[in-house]
Design an enzyme around this catalytic site. Structure first.
Site: not given
Ligand SMILES: [Fe+2]
Length: 255
Positions: A120, A159, A169, A172, A174
């Site tokens: 991110y 990640y 994870r 995905h 969000h």
């Protein structure tokens, strides 16, 4: 003023207004607020049983977003800061529906995601994956009259997140949605089909088994674009028995 006395305003419960009502999920279909395998829920989950609020005027109405706040380029995450993002280009599209299967027009759909390397763009995300100077991972769009939305983005990477040893994870995106009322507010995650990390992910597995499939998008060969992008379709249901599972809080991710 005319000098006449007036009765204090009545509240919604006294008024003649007939307010819409929104279905509540059965308890067994709700994602639990505390889930032992998902460590941070131990500290943030409430200790007392949550109370369902009555649906008054505030709950069954919502903000008016106004026109022109969301522009078409907001829906293309691959072109940012004067260049093109690295990674597998994909189209993510679908419909926002209500509990009766009716399209929800003018719903605000916002997304945030990691880049192709699983990182991110956020100050507290500092694991050693590369940042992409042309990807900020943020997008938004408003559904059309048929409840349809569409983004162009890149497929996010997995990640690590430190929940347990070697915890990763699944890829995905969000999603945050504002429907036509505060009761149609939804924050959730979209996954990709066949991800090998589902089995070890406590966030995915916290969702009741019968509802997990609703968070997984569908690869759509017909909507891929030759020499350009793959495509994934994901419909979102706001409230009702077919509701997309809610997140009860953020998942500890950054951004
Ligand atoms: Fe995330």
């Amino acid at each position: 003023m005319t000098g006449t006395t007036s009765r204090p305003p009545r509240d919604a419960s006294e008024s003649a207004l007939v307010l819409p009502r929104y279905l509540r999920d059965p308890e067994e279909q709700r994602t639990p607020l505390a889930y032992p395998g998902y460590k941070s829920t131990a500290l943030r989950a409430p200790l007392r049983t949550p109370v369902d609020l009555p649906h008054r005027l505030t709950e069954v109405t919502g903000p008016v977003l106004g026109e022109d706040r969301v522009v078409p380029t907001d829906a293309d995450l691959t072109l940012r800061m004067g260049g093109e993002a690295q990674g597998q280009r994909i189209i993510v599209f679908g419909r926002v529906l209500d509990s009766d299967g009716r399209p929800v027009p003018d719903a605000l759909v916002e997304v945030w995601q990691a880049n192709a390397g699983g990182r991110y763009r956020h100050v507290v995300d500092n694991w050693p994956a590369p940042l992409d100077p042309h990807f900020d991972g943020l997008g938004r769009v408003v559904t059309d009259s048929l409840g349809r939305y569409e983004f162009t983005t890149i497929k996010p990477g997995a990640y690590p997140w430190g929940n347990h040893h070697n915890a990763w994870r699944p890829a995905h995106i969000h999603f945050s949605l504002f429907g036509q009322a505060f009761t149609q507010r939804l924050v959730t995650q979209m996954y990709f089909p066949g991800d090998p990390l589902f089995e070890q992910d406590p966030i995915f597995n916290a969702i009741p088994p019968a509802a997990r499939y609703r968070t997984i998008s569908r690869f759509d060969l017909d909507r891929t674009q030759d020499n350009w992008a793959l495509a994934y379709q994901w419909d979102i249901v706001l409230r009702g028995q077919d509701q997309t599972p809610f997140e009860t809080d953020d998942d500890g991710d950054v951004a």
